[in-house]
Design a protein around this motif. Structure first.
Motif, PDB file in Angstrom:
ATOM      1  N   THR A  92       0.823  -1.210   0.000  1.00 21.84           N
ATOM      2  CA  THR A  92       0.000   0.000   0.000  1.00 21.84           C
ATOM      3  C   THR A  92       0.855   1.258   0.000  1.00 21.84           C
ATOM      4  OG1 THR A  92      -0.139  -0.006   2.398  1.00 21.84           O
ATOM      5  CG2 THR A  92      -1.931  -1.073   1.194  1.00 21.84           C
ATOM      6  N   ILE A  93       0.254   2.296  -0.524  1.00 26.12           N
ATOM      7  CA  ILE A  93       0.813   3.638  -0.443  1.00 26.12           C
ATOM      8  C   ILE A  93      -0.348   4.536  -0.028  1.00 26.12           C
ATOM      9  CG2 ILE A  93       0.511   4.022  -2.923  1.00 26.12           C
ATOM     10  CD1 ILE A  93       2.935   5.858  -2.839  1.00 26.12           C
ATOM     11  N   SER A  94      -0.227   5.148   1.126  1.00 30.03           N
ATOM     12  CA  SER A  94      -1.299   6.009   1.633  1.00 30.03           C
ATOM     13  C   SER A  94      -1.144   7.412   1.066  1.00 30.03           C
ATOM     14  CB  SER A  94      -1.261   6.057   3.154  1.00 30.03           C
ATOM     15  OG  SER A  94      -1.522   4.784   3.676  1.00 30.03           O
ATOM     16  N   VAL A  95      -2.264   8.005   0.752  1.00 31.47           N
ATOM     17  CA  VAL A  95      -2.281   9.356   0.212  1.00 31.47           C
ATOM     18  C   VAL A  95      -3.288  10.189   0.992  1.00 31.47           C
ATOM     19  CG1 VAL A  95      -1.539   8.645  -2.095  1.00 31.47           C
ATOM     20  CG2 VAL A  95      -3.949   8.723  -1.586  1.00 31.47           C
ATOM     21  N   ASP A  96      -3.401  11.447   0.649  1.00 27.76           N
ATOM     22  CA  ASP A  96      -4.363  12.324   1.323  1.00 27.76           C
ATOM     23  C   ASP A  96      -5.785  11.805   1.141  1.00 27.76           C
ATOM     24  OD1 ASP A  96      -2.265  13.935   2.041  1.00 27.76           O
ATOM     25  OD2 ASP A  96      -2.510  15.296   0.353  1.00 27.76           O
ATOM     26  N   GLU A  97      -6.672  12.398   1.868  1.00 27.64           N
ATOM     27  CA  GLU A  97      -8.104  12.106   1.776  1.00 27.64           C
ATOM     28  C   GLU A  97      -8.429  10.653   2.119  1.00 27.64           C
ATOM     29  OE1 GLU A  97      -8.740  13.158  -2.265  1.00 27.64           O
ATOM     30  OE2 GLU A  97      -7.793  15.086  -1.956  1.00 27.64           O
ATOM     31  N   ASN A  98      -7.604  10.053   2.969  1.00 28.66           N
ATOM     32  CA  ASN A  98      -7.824   8.681   3.429  1.00 28.66           C
ATOM     33  C   ASN A  98      -7.890   7.661   2.291  1.00 28.66           C
ATOM     34  OD1 ASN A  98      -7.880   9.449   6.158  1.00 28.66           O
ATOM     35  ND2 ASN A  98     -10.025  10.051   5.964  1.00 28.66           N
ATOM     36  N   LYS A  99      -7.181   7.926   1.199  1.00 23.15           N
ATOM     37  CA  LYS A  99      -7.116   6.984   0.094  1.00 23.15           C
ATOM     38  C   LYS A  99      -5.872   6.126   0.234  1.00 23.15           C
ATOM     39  CE  LYS A  99      -9.430   9.509  -3.577  1.00 23.15           C
ATOM     40  NZ  LYS A  99      -9.260  10.101  -4.898  1.00 23.15           N
ATOM     41  N   THR A 100      -5.992   4.902  -0.258  1.00 22.51           N
ATOM     42  CA  THR A 100      -4.861   3.983  -0.292  1.00 22.51           C
ATOM     43  C   THR A 100      -4.768   3.405  -1.691  1.00 22.51           C
ATOM     44  OG1 THR A 100      -5.156   3.406   2.029  1.00 22.51           O
ATOM     45  CG2 THR A 100      -3.880   1.885   0.697  1.00 22.51           C
ATOM     46  N   TRP A 102      -2.224   0.943  -4.416  1.00 18.25           N
ATOM     47  CA  TRP A 102      -1.314  -0.202  -4.396  1.00 18.25           C
ATOM     48  C   TRP A 102      -0.171   0.079  -5.349  1.00 18.25           C
ATOM     49  CZ3 TRP A 102      -2.061  -3.844  -0.818  1.00 18.25           C
ATOM     50  CH2 TRP A 102      -3.323  -3.864  -0.202  1.00 18.25           C
ATOM     51  N   HIS A 103       1.048  -0.244  -4.897  1.00 16.68           N
ATOM     52  CA  HIS A 103       2.197  -0.014  -5.776  1.00 16.68           C
ATOM     53  C   HIS A 103       3.246  -1.097  -5.571  1.00 16.68           C
ATOM     54  CE1 HIS A 103       5.136   2.221  -2.925  1.00 16.68           C
ATOM     55  NE2 HIS A 103       4.270   1.577  -2.191  1.00 16.68           N
ATOM     56  N   HIS A 104       4.138  -1.162  -6.551  1.00 16.84           N
ATOM     57  CA  HIS A 104       5.265  -2.092  -6.496  1.00 16.84           C
ATOM     58  C   HIS A 104       6.515  -1.298  -6.821  1.00 16.84           C
ATOM     59  CE1 HIS A 104       7.570  -5.779  -6.930  1.00 16.84           C
ATOM     60  NE2 HIS A 104       8.153  -5.193  -7.960  1.00 16.84           N
ATOM     61  N   ARG A 105       7.509  -1.377  -5.945  1.00 13.60           N
ATOM     62  CA  ARG A 105       8.781  -0.678  -6.165  1.00 13.60           C
ATOM     63  C   ARG A 105       9.833  -1.696  -6.561  1.00 13.60           C
ATOM     64  NH1 ARG A 105       9.265   4.463  -4.521  1.00 13.60           N
ATOM     65  NH2 ARG A 105      11.369   4.314  -3.669  1.00 13.60           N
ATOM     66  N   GLU A 106      10.597  -1.342  -7.570  1.00 15.12           N
ATOM     67  CA  GLU A 106      11.605  -2.258  -8.094  1.00 15.12           C
ATOM     68  C   GLU A 106      12.902  -1.502  -8.336  1.00 15.12           C
ATOM     69  OE1 GLU A 106      12.677  -5.883  -8.723  1.00 15.12           O
ATOM     70  OE2 GLU A 106      10.498  -5.691  -8.885  1.00 15.12           O
ATOM     71  N   LEU A 107      13.986  -2.072  -7.865  1.00 16.96           N
ATOM     72  CA  LEU A 107      15.308  -1.520  -8.109  1.00 16.96           C
ATOM     73  C   LEU A 107      15.728  -1.864  -9.533  1.00 16.96           C
ATOM     74  CD1 LEU A 107      17.957  -0.255  -6.844  1.00 16.96           C
ATOM     75  CD2 LEU A 107      18.669  -2.615  -6.493  1.00 16.96           C
ATOM     76  N   ILE A 108      16.091  -0.863 -10.299  1.00 15.81           N
ATOM     77  CA  ILE A 108      16.564  -1.070 -11.664  1.00 15.81           C
ATOM     78  C   ILE A 108      18.045  -0.715 -11.700  1.00 15.81           C
ATOM     79  CG2 ILE A 108      16.317  -0.388 -14.086  1.00 15.81           C
ATOM     80  CD1 ILE A 108      13.868  -1.872 -13.020  1.00 15.81           C
ATOM     81  N   ARG A 109      18.872  -1.732 -11.846  1.00 19.85           N
ATOM     82  CA  ARG A 109      20.319  -1.530 -11.936  1.00 19.85           C
ATOM     83  C   ARG A 109      20.683  -1.567 -13.417  1.00 19.85           C
ATOM     84  NH1 ARG A 109      24.538  -1.215  -8.694  1.00 19.85           N
ATOM     85  NH2 ARG A 109      23.402  -1.782  -6.831  1.00 19.85           N
ATOM     86  N   PHE A 110      21.219  -0.444 -13.912  1.00 13.70           N
ATOM     87  CA  PHE A 110      21.534  -0.342 -15.329  1.00 13.70           C
ATOM     88  C   PHE A 110      23.032  -0.284 -15.599  1.00 13.70           C
ATOM     89  CE2 PHE A 110      20.678   3.853 -13.610  1.00 13.70           C
ATOM     90  CZ  PHE A 110      21.811   4.563 -13.947  1.00 13.70           C
ATOM     91  N   LYS A 111      23.828  -0.359 -14.542  1.00 12.64           N
ATOM     92  CA  LYS A 111      25.278  -0.318 -14.708  1.00 12.64           C
ATOM     93  C   LYS A 111      25.898  -1.264 -13.691  1.00 12.64           C
ATOM     94  CE  LYS A 111      29.064   3.006 -14.474  1.00 12.64           C
ATOM     95  NZ  LYS A 111      29.417   4.327 -13.970  1.00 12.64           N
ATOM     96  N   TYR A 112      26.794  -2.094 -14.157  1.00 10.47           N
ATOM     97  CA  TYR A 112      27.513  -3.033 -13.293  1.00 10.47           C
ATOM     98  C   TYR A 112      28.995  -2.739 -13.447  1.00 10.47           C
ATOM     99  CZ  TYR A 112      23.105  -5.514 -13.305  1.00 10.47           C
ATOM    100  OH  TYR A 112      21.782  -5.837 -13.188  1.00 10.47           O
ATOM    101  N   GLY A 113      29.568  -2.065 -12.464  1.00 10.77           N
ATOM    102  CA  GLY A 113      30.970  -1.680 -12.586  1.00 10.77           C
ATOM    103  C   GLY A 113      31.151  -0.738 -13.763  1.00 10.77           C
ATOM    104  N   LYS A 114      31.960  -1.151 -14.725  1.00  9.91           N
ATOM    105  CA  LYS A 114      32.210  -0.289 -15.881  1.00  9.91           C
ATOM    106  C   LYS A 114      31.313  -0.593 -17.072  1.00  9.91           C
ATOM    107  CE  LYS A 114      36.831   0.814 -14.596  1.00  9.91           C
ATOM    108  NZ  LYS A 114      38.125   1.221 -14.979  1.00  9.91           N
ATOM    109  N   SER A 115      30.528  -1.664 -16.995  1.00  5.80           N
ATOM    110  CA  SER A 115      29.696  -1.987 -18.155  1.00  5.80           C
ATOM    111  C   SER A 115      28.255  -1.559 -17.919  1.00  5.80           C
ATOM    112  CB  SER A 115      29.770  -3.478 -18.473  1.00  5.80           C
ATOM    113  OG  SER A 115      29.080  -4.235 -17.533  1.00  5.80           O
ATOM    114  N   LYS A 116      27.701  -0.888 -18.922  1.00  4.21           N
ATOM    115  CA  LYS A 116      26.305  -0.468 -18.856  1.00  4.21           C
ATOM    116  C   LYS A 116      25.443  -1.580 -19.425  1.00  4.21           C
ATOM    117  CE  LYS A 116      26.854   4.458 -18.849  1.00  4.21           C
ATOM    118  NZ  LYS A 116      27.916   5.160 -19.495  1.00  4.21           N
TER     119      LYS A 116
END
Length: 144
Positions: A92-100, A102-116
């Motif tokens: 959940t992600i709570s917002v104003d006006e008592n609304k909730t 749904w979201h999904h957060r994902e780490l996006i790794r686009f560079k590993y050391g020196k290689s993109k």
């Protein structure tokens, strides 16, 4: 310029110069939804799931120029099945006006050391979006 500012600028340029144009080529368009915590515009393929790029979280890390977080949000104050709840799917992600929302957060790794690995990161992002979107499709009939 400190590391936080430099990483934020770098992340925005990678998103604007690579990820957003590539997603537009994959039939994404500008989102009509405003994220409650992220000020930048998002993208969507349908109104069920919207992608927003979080360039702030972790930008103060020394490796903050190698990754960013994507927030995929289901923009409805709506109960979802228990099977879709949890860190692998939606929280959940709570917002104003008592609304909730749904979201999904994902780490996006686009560079590993020196290689993109921009294409690999894009492929992962697209596949995760499709996976989550397909899980939400059965709920679409209840949103009308």
């Amino acid at each position: 310029m400190n590391i936080n500012e430099a990483n934020t600028i770098f992340r925005k340029s990678i998103i604007k110069g690579f990820f957003e144009p590539k997603l537009v080529n994959l039939d994404f368009k500008k989102s009509s939804f405003r994220h409650p915590q992220i000020t930048e515009d998002g993208l969507m393929q349908s109104d069920l799931l919207h992608i927003f790029f979080d360039v702030e979280t972790g930008s103060d890390y020394p490796d903050g120029d190698e990754w960013f977080i994507v927030d995929m949000i289901f923009p409805y104050d709506f109960k979802i099945p228990d099977s879709l709840k949890g860190t692998d799917y939606f929280t959940t992600i709570s917002v104003d006006e008592n609304k909730t929302f749904w979201h999904h957060r994902e780490l996006i790794r686009f560079k590993y050391g020196k290689s993109k690995k921009l294409d690999d990161a894009l492929e992962f992002l697209e596949s995760k979006y499709k996976e989550l979107h397909s899980l939400l499709e059965p709920l679409q009939k209840d949103l009308k």
